[in-house]
Design a protein around this motif. Structure first.
Motif: not given
Length: 193
Positions: A116-133, A135-142
């Motif tokens: 999740s921490l690695k994936e969070l580093k990819l969560c910059k900006g907006k759009g589909e890329d942000f939403t994808w990354h 979402s992965n973070v939310e799933t893994w932390v859950s």
């Protein structure tokens, strides 16, 4: 002239007070308190993140990253504790089995939080890329939260009374609460993008 001078003095004082008030209202500590207010364990959220206020500043991404790091650190500490407990002599068969299961669950939790921490580093900006990354973070932390709860549940019941049960359950409750807070902050962050 005296009236104009008095007016300017009062106006200057009012500006100083307004500036001080707006600065303190938007301080890193206020940002953390405000962000933590909607988590399930706000006091724990504030206490665990306030020590990092100078690095968090008022950056939502840094807040989420710090919350995840705190969760990971506590989960790793608990993983080490569970490993030590596994080496105790004289454990009942049920205690040993619960510890073994817990060690697997907590190990999975650590892995998911790291990802999740690695994936969070990819969560910059907006759009589909942000939403994808995100979402992965939310799933893994859950999933990490589920693992932590499962570990704690393994020590439920009367068959496992004693210090090991109490110690592990207390640590797992704390880890689950910190992870729950991190997930809540992640959800807030995702909703604002």
């Amino acid at each position: 002239m005296a009236k104009a001078s008095l007016f300017l003095t009062l106006l200057s004082a009012a500006c100083i007070v307004a500036t001080a008030t707006s600065t303190s209202a938007s301080s890193p500590s206020s940002f953390i308190k405000s962000s933590c207010s909607s988590t399930q364990y706000p006091a724990l959220c504030v206490s665990s993140l306030s020590v990092y206020a100078s690095s968090i500043k008022q950056d939502p991404h840094e807040l989420v990253q710090t919350a995840l790091s705190v969760s990971l650190n506590r989960t790793e500490t608990t993983k080490a504790f569970v490993a030590k407990c596994n080496r105790f002599r004289g454990l009942k068969a049920r205690e040993y089995a619960a510890l073994k299961d817990c060690a697997e669950e907590i190990s999975d939790s650590v892995d998911r939080l790291r990802r999740s921490l690695k994936e969070l580093k990819l969560c910059k900006g907006k759009g589909e890329d942000f939403t994808w990354h995100i979402s992965n973070v939310e799933t893994w932390v859950s999933s990490a939260l589920t693992d932590e709860s499962t570990c704690g549940d393994g020590f439920a019941g009367k068959g496992l009374n004693g210090k090991i049960k109490d110690s592990i359950r207390a640590k797992m409750v704390n880890v689950a609460q910190v992870t729950s807070n991190a997930l809540s902050l992640i959800n807030q962050y995702a909703a604002k993008h």
